[in-house]
Design an enzyme around this catalytic site. Structure first.
Site, PDB file in Angstrom:
ATOM      1  N   GLU A  38      44.255  56.597  34.094  1.00 13.31           N
ATOM      2  CA  GLU A  38      44.497  55.955  32.798  1.00 13.31           C
ATOM      3  C   GLU A  38      43.607  54.715  32.612  1.00 13.31           C
ATOM      4  OE1 GLU A  38      46.442  56.802  30.195  1.00 13.31           O
ATOM      5  OE2 GLU A  38      46.145  54.915  29.125  1.00 13.31           O
ATOM      6  N   THR A  80      44.643  60.105  25.813  1.00  8.63           N
ATOM      7  CA  THR A  80      44.726  60.819  27.097  1.00  8.63           C
ATOM      8  C   THR A  80      44.660  62.337  26.882  1.00  8.63           C
ATOM      9  OG1 THR A  80      46.022  59.051  28.087  1.00  8.63           O
ATOM     10  CG2 THR A  80      46.131  61.186  29.171  1.00  8.63           C
ATOM     11  N   HIS A 193      48.360  51.657  31.819  1.00  6.72           N
ATOM     12  CA  HIS A 193      48.387  51.864  30.363  1.00  6.72           C
ATOM     13  C   HIS A 193      48.462  50.514  29.659  1.00  6.72           C
ATOM     14  CE1 HIS A 193      49.621  53.281  26.385  1.00  6.72           C
ATOM     15  NE2 HIS A 193      49.187  54.473  26.767  1.00  6.72           N
ATOM     16  N   ASP A 255      40.123  58.271  31.926  1.00  7.14           N
ATOM     17  CA  ASP A 255      40.342  59.144  30.763  1.00  7.14           C
ATOM     18  C   ASP A 255      39.714  58.587  29.495  1.00  7.14           C
ATOM     19  OD1 ASP A 255      42.231  57.097  30.374  1.00  7.14           O
ATOM     20  OD2 ASP A 255      43.890  58.449  29.909  1.00  7.14           O
ATOM     21  N   HIS A 256      39.845  57.292  29.291  1.00  5.41           N
ATOM     22  CA  HIS A 256      39.306  56.681  28.070  1.00  5.41           C
ATOM     23  C   HIS A 256      39.219  55.176  28.257  1.00  5.41           C
ATOM     24  CE1 HIS A 256      43.407  55.443  27.321  1.00  5.41           C
ATOM     25  NE2 HIS A 256      43.814  56.691  27.312  1.00  5.41           N
TER      26      HIS A 256
HETATM   27  C1  GP9 Z   1      51.594  59.496  28.224  1.00  7.16           C
HETATM   28  C2  GP9 Z   1      50.132  59.248  28.210  1.00  7.16           C
HETATM   29  C3  GP9 Z   1      49.866  58.126  27.273  1.00  7.16           C
HETATM   30  O1  GP9 Z   1      51.926  60.801  28.557  1.00  7.16           O
HETATM   31  O2  GP9 Z   1      49.401  60.375  27.877  1.00  7.16           O
HETATM   32  O3  GP9 Z   1      48.544  57.764  27.328  1.00  7.16           O
HETATM   33  P1  GP9 Z   1      47.701  57.492  25.974  1.00  7.16           P
HETATM   34  O4  GP9 Z   1      47.420  58.807  25.331  1.00  7.16           O
HETATM   35  O5  GP9 Z   1      48.510  56.579  25.102  1.00  7.16           O
HETATM   36  O6  GP9 Z   1      46.469  56.846  26.530  1.00  7.16           O
END
Ligand code: GP9
Length: 411
Positions: A38, A80, A193, A255-256
């Protein structure tokens, strides 16, 4: 129209970006673990703050394994889920909404499906509600066998949204051990997050000089990523202790972006993102680390790559045929490639193009990557057209459920 579907099928068949490399088939029949972290950005890698190393465990991996330092995330509003979508299908996220919500019932030819044809079983590990981002529906379309989600993990100590990453990763590993070989496991972490708040006892970095309220996200991010780095270190140690390390293909990537903006003074000063060009690059740059089983050569690959290239690369390493519906190319080959973003911006080895908010090409900015200076916008035209063409094809595949239609047409 049927004619158009045929043309797209032809285009997909002709596109041949999957050249060979010395690593072809190195992971054939081996377990595969994908660790999607994350909000992990590259600007913290191999960096110190106030004399302390931020990510010592990831740094060690960048030095001992194959590390891509010119690698970019391509997510859009699906965050995500878009990163997962890029990994699973090597297709672009949607321009509005998210593919996971809008096209959850489409037919796909996903990486887990391709691997299943080679006897792999597949599991996603994510300690959150299974309905979030529609995962429990779309994973069936990807032919993912199992979704190990919130209720399958222990109650444990929560940080932020869910179970902390240290326990999450080790519990996932316990389950991976029980799977038949070869297995494909996609682990999606969550501790780091936004807004990256940690219980005080885990705020272990000395962030003197970053105490101003305006720097809170940056400060939280550094503490949070430092903790996640420890979790990754423990996970790698556990793989080694279990004797699984030499038999596993492990990929680690972010992921981002974190959402730290160009107005964030601490981020700007630390990551040198004051200039438009630098922010554009650094905001999208994520680390990609690959541990290849049976390979003791470390290597840093500077050639550009992005998340759309993950599935073709994993297929290449596993020695399996890629899907013709995948738009990315093999990161270990010399294939010509660029990182195209949802708004038509792109980063290649030669240029970086920032699309204008109005979407008009001529209002965009073209930069030379070597000199980092702006050049006439025309210089980016050809690569821009390549990117737009791919985005268009990807949209048509999703919008018309074309994988299903093309398969029906060719049967
Ligand atoms: C929760 C997760 C949240 O399942 O995917 O991440 P996000 O999409 O807010 O980065």
């Amino acid at each position: 129209s049927a004619e158009e579907v045929k043309d797209i099928d032809q285009w997909l068949t002709n596109e041949n970006n999957l050249l060979s490399s010395e690593y072809e088939g190195i992971a054939e029949g081996k377990n595969i673990i994908i660790l999607q972290v994350e909000a992990l950005q590259n600007f913290v890698i191999n960096q110190e703050i106030n004399g302390q190393v931020i990510t010592p465990n990831l740094n060690k991996l960048t030095q001992e394994e194959v590390y891509f330092d010119n690698f970019y995330e391509q997510t859009a509003l699906g965050r995500t889920s878009d990163a997962e979508f890029l990994l699973n299908n090597s297709l672009y996220p949607t321009a509005s909404g998210s593919a996971y919500m809008l096209y959850a019932k489409n037919e796909y030819e996903s990486l887990p499906e391709k691997l299943k044809q080679e006897q792999y079983n597949s599991t996603v590990y994510h300690a959150y509600n299974p309905s979030f981002w529609n995962r429990y529906i779309i994973y069936n379309q990807f032919e993912i066998d199992e979704f190990y989600s919130k209720e399958d993990f222990s109650e444990g100590e929560a940080i932020g949204w869910s179970l902390n990453d240290k326990d999450m990763l080790l519990e996932s590993l316990e389950d991976i051990k029980s799977r038949a070989q070869p297995s494909y496991s996609h682990l999606i972490t969550l501790t780091s997050h936004h807004p990256f708040e940690m219980p005080e006892k885990y705020e272990t970095m000395n962030l003197e000089g970053y105490t101003d309220y305006s720097m809170r996200y940056f400060r939280n991010y550094i503490n949070s990523i430092h903790y996640v780095d420890e979790a990754v270190g423990q996970f790698v140690d556990a793989l080694k202790e279990e004797g699984m390390w030499d038999n596993t293909l492990l990929l680690i990537y972010g992921d981002h972006s974190s959402g730290l903006t160009k107005d964030d003074p601490a981020f700007n000063a630390f990551a040198n993102t004051g200039e438009e060009y630098n922010y554009f690059i650094e905001d999208k740059r994520i680390p990609l680390i690959m541990h290849l089983p049976g390979n003791d050569q470390s290597e840093t690959i500077n050639k550009v790559g992005s998340q759309i290239d993950l599935a073709p690369t994993i297929a290449h390493l596993a020695g399996i045929e890629p899907s013709s519906y995948w738009l990315g190319s093999n990161l270990l080959s010399d294939a010509k490639r660029q990182a195209t973003f949802r708004d038509g911006s792109f980063i290649s080895d030669q240029h970086a193009f920032l699309a204008a908010p109005d979407g008009i090409y001529d209002n965009g900015s073209c930069f030379d990557r070597q000199t980092e200076s702006e050049v006439p916008v025309e210089e980016c035209r050809e690569e821009f057209n390549t990117g737009i063409q791919e985005l268009r094809i990807s949209d048509k595949i999703l919008d018309g459920n074309l994988i299903q239609r093309i398969k029906a047409m060719n049967n």
